[in-house]
Design a protein around this motif. Structure first.
Motif, short mmCIF file in Angstrom:
data_model
loop_
_atom_site.label_atom_id
_atom_site.label_comp_id
_atom_site.label_asym_id
_atom_site.label_seq_id
_atom_site.Cartn_x
_atom_site.Cartn_y
_atom_site.Cartn_z
N LYS A 67 0.84 -1.20 0.00
CA LYS A 67 0.00 0.00 0.00
C LYS A 67 0.87 1.25 0.00
O LYS A 67 1.86 1.33 0.74
N GLU A 68 0.48 2.22 -0.84
CA GLU A 68 1.26 3.46 -0.89
C GLU A 68 1.09 4.23 0.42
O GLU A 68 -0.02 4.37 0.95
N LEU A 69 2.22 4.70 0.95
CA LEU A 69 2.18 5.40 2.23
C LEU A 69 1.91 6.89 2.02
O LEU A 69 2.59 7.55 1.19
N PRO A 70 0.95 7.45 2.77
CA PRO A 70 0.78 8.91 2.75
C PRO A 70 2.04 9.58 3.29
O PRO A 70 2.83 8.97 4.03
N HIS A 71 2.24 10.84 2.94
CA HIS A 71 3.46 11.53 3.33
C HIS A 71 3.65 11.55 4.85
O HIS A 71 4.77 11.38 5.35
N ASP A 72 2.55 11.72 5.60
CA ASP A 72 2.67 11.84 7.05
C ASP A 72 2.87 10.49 7.74
O ASP A 72 3.04 10.42 8.96
N GLU A 73 2.86 9.39 6.95
CA GLU A 73 3.09 8.08 7.54
C GLU A 73 4.42 7.47 7.13
O GLU A 73 4.74 6.34 7.50
N MET A 106 10.37 9.01 7.79
CA MET A 106 10.95 10.31 8.10
C MET A 106 9.93 11.22 8.78
O MET A 106 10.24 11.90 9.77
N ALA A 107 8.70 11.22 8.28
CA ALA A 107 7.66 12.05 8.88
C ALA A 107 7.38 11.61 10.32
O ALA A 107 7.19 12.45 11.21
N ILE A 108 7.38 10.29 10.53
CA ILE A 108 7.14 9.79 11.89
C ILE A 108 8.28 10.20 12.81
O ILE A 108 8.07 10.61 13.97
N ALA A 109 9.52 10.13 12.33
CA ALA A 109 10.68 10.52 13.16
C ALA A 109 10.58 11.98 13.56
O ALA A 109 10.89 12.36 14.70
N LEU A 110 10.17 12.84 12.63
CA LEU A 110 10.04 14.26 12.93
C LEU A 110 8.84 14.54 13.83
O LEU A 110 8.90 15.35 14.77
N LYS A 111 7.74 13.86 13.54
CA LYS A 111 6.51 14.09 14.29
C LYS A 111 6.64 13.64 15.74
O LYS A 111 6.19 14.31 16.67
N PHE A 117 10.85 -0.94 -8.70
CA PHE A 117 10.68 -0.99 -7.24
C PHE A 117 11.93 -1.60 -6.61
O PHE A 117 12.62 -2.42 -7.22
N PHE A 118 12.18 -1.21 -5.36
CA PHE A 118 13.24 -1.86 -4.60
C PHE A 118 12.90 -1.82 -3.12
O PHE A 118 12.34 -0.83 -2.63
N PRO A 119 13.20 -2.90 -2.39
CA PRO A 119 12.94 -2.92 -0.95
C PRO A 119 14.07 -2.21 -0.21
O PRO A 119 15.23 -2.23 -0.65
N PHE A 120 13.74 -1.57 0.92
CA PHE A 120 14.79 -0.90 1.68
C PHE A 120 14.39 -0.83 3.15
O PHE A 120 13.23 -1.02 3.53
N LEU A 121 15.40 -0.56 3.97
CA LEU A 121 15.19 -0.27 5.39
C LEU A 121 15.58 1.18 5.64
O LEU A 121 16.73 1.58 5.35
N PRO A 122 14.67 2.00 6.13
CA PRO A 122 15.01 3.40 6.44
C PRO A 122 15.56 3.51 7.88
O PRO A 122 15.18 2.75 8.75
N ASN A 133 18.38 10.79 7.40
CA ASN A 133 17.86 9.47 7.03
C ASN A 133 18.91 8.70 6.24
O ASN A 133 19.69 9.30 5.47
N MET A 134 18.94 7.45 6.44
CA MET A 134 19.79 6.55 5.65
C MET A 134 18.90 5.43 5.12
O MET A 134 18.12 4.83 5.88
N LEU A 135 19.00 5.14 3.83
CA LEU A 135 18.22 4.06 3.22
C LEU A 135 19.15 2.90 2.88
O LEU A 135 20.15 3.09 2.18
N LEU A 136 18.82 1.73 3.38
CA LEU A 136 19.61 0.53 3.10
C LEU A 136 18.87 -0.31 2.06
O LEU A 136 17.80 -0.85 2.33
N ASP A 137 19.44 -0.34 0.86
CA ASP A 137 18.83 -1.11 -0.23
C ASP A 137 18.89 -2.61 0.12
O ASP A 137 19.96 -3.18 0.34
#
Length: 404
Positions: free
Chosen positions: A11-17, A20-25, A44-49, A66-70
């Motif tokens: 499912k596509e994530l809304p911007h506020d979810e 990064m948004a959660i970390a700031l919020k 598409f590619f899977p990652f861990l933020p 933020n760091m994204l791990l492919d």
């Protein structure tokens, strides 16, 4: 460059979810929240933020990094591992791994089927529990080669099941290495070759039987050649008669081969032997259902050929009159039962004998009867000949018939 972010379930994530948004919020780092990103090119590619809040010297939130791990390579490796694991588990062959101290580390369903131990019963025990006492010297030699990094080519041996029974197997053994390339153990593939061994045994027995039967055929042919030579007037006459008699043997042999050498019925044998002659439809057959033994098929086949040959030259089959009656039956009981067969020609031309002392006479009076431990009588009437055979049923019929 911008990305669309999706949750692990697609499912596509809304911007506020997004992480990064959660970390700031919430002013906290976000960990272990795998997601999927869509590149501008649609891939598409899977990652861990790893979004982490940034604070000033007073602890106030001023942003986040933020760091994204492919995870593409990791996911491919996991898919490959799962694929290989599924292959191992679904394999009908036993696939087992062990360490360099012979301790079993893995055990698939094929190993459970073959050896009888469950994975819980086998893992942690020495693989030597599968090796019979007289094969215990194999394991040290195998480990020596594995430590040298050698793959052990398939070889046949015997292994021990949980119930104590032995099973012939074909083993293939390969070294197992860790991430640094160090050899830590071995994998074994064991294939049950019980059926293959049984087939080899059956083939050997069949070849012995074929050898016996071929030698028997040679004996019959040599006897035929010898007797025909004694009674042939010219080389041409000898060649013709030998060829015809060998073809008669061949017709009997074809019947035996088609029935896996179990025998042939009298009616089938007679039909095969008279097939080359004209007016074969004048032969009437009557008698109980009976399968002749292979030996009886060969010698009665020769007898029928000689009778048909003589009839085609001098008797019913040489003209357009007369009939031939072939009847058979069984008398007596138990082991003393007797087989009777009669070939009788009637209403044919004035008889001219098979030839006293000729090959046909020898076959009908001596060779064929002796082959089935019986007696043969050849009689000449004014318009046809009669040949009678009497023999023990056990010498004539295939085993299933004389045991019935």
């Amino acid at each position: 460059m911008t990305f669309k972010l999706f949750s692990a379930d697609g499912k596509e994530l809304p911007h506020d979810e997004c992480p990064m948004a959660i970390a700031l919020k919430e002013n906290r780092p976000v960990r272990n929240q795998q997601a999927v990103a869509q590149r501008p090119d649609g891939s598409f590619f899977p990652f861990l933020p790893y979004p982490t809040p940034l604070r000033d010297e007073h602890g106030a939130l001023i942003g986040a990094v933020n760091m994204l791990l492919d995870l593409t390579d990791r996911q491919r490796a996991e898919e490959t591992r799962q694929h290989l694991s599924a292959i191992v588990e679904s394999s009908f062959d036993a696939i087992v791994s062990k360490d360099l101290n012979t301790i079993i580390k893995s055990w698939n369903h094929g190993a459970e089927r073959l050896f009888g131990y469950t994975a819980d019963e086998a893992i942690g025990r020495s693989v030597t529990m599968l090796i019979p006492e007289d094969h215990q010297d194999e394991e040290p030699r195998i480990l020596q080669r594995i430590r040298r990094g050698e793959r052990v080519e398939p070889f046949e041996t015997t292994r021990l099941r949980k119930d104590g029974s032995l099973v012939p197997v074909s083993l293939t053994i390969s070294p197992v290495r860790n991430a640094t390339g160090q050899i830590t153990g071995a994998s074994k593939i064991a294939r049950d070759i019980t059926s293959a061994k049984e087939n080899e045994y059956r083939i050997r027995m069949l070849m012995r039987e074929v050898n016996h039967r071929v030698k028997n055929q040679y004996s019959v042919i040599l006897s035929m050649i010898r007797e025909t030579n004694k009674r042939s007037e010219t080389p041409k006459h000898f060649e013709t008669q030998v060829r015809e008699r060998i073809m008669a043997l061949s017709r009997s042999h074809d019947l035996l081969v088609s029935a896996d050498w179990k025998g042939a019925t009298i009616s089938d044998l007679l039909a095969a032997q008279v097939e080359p002659f004209p007016r074969g439809d004048v032969i009437e057959m009557s008698g109980p259902s009976l399968v002749l033994s292979p030996n009886a098929v060969q010698y009665l086949g020769i007898a029928f050929h000689e009778l048909a040959t003589n009839s085609a030259k001098y008797g019913v089959l040489s003209g357009d009159k007369g009939r031939i009656s072939v009847t058979w039956g069984i008398t007596g009981s138990g082991a003393s039962r007797l087989f009777h067969l009669t070939w009788a020609e009637s209403d044919g031309p004035q008889v001219q004998t098979v030839g006293q002392g000729g090959f046909g006479t020898v076959v009908l009076k001596r060779v064929a009867p002796a082959a089935v431990s019986g007696q043969g009588i050849l009689e000449h009437g004014p318009h046809g000949i009669t040949w009678s055979l009497e023999a023990p049923l056990v010498s004539v019929a295939a085993s299933a018939d004389h045991e019935a």
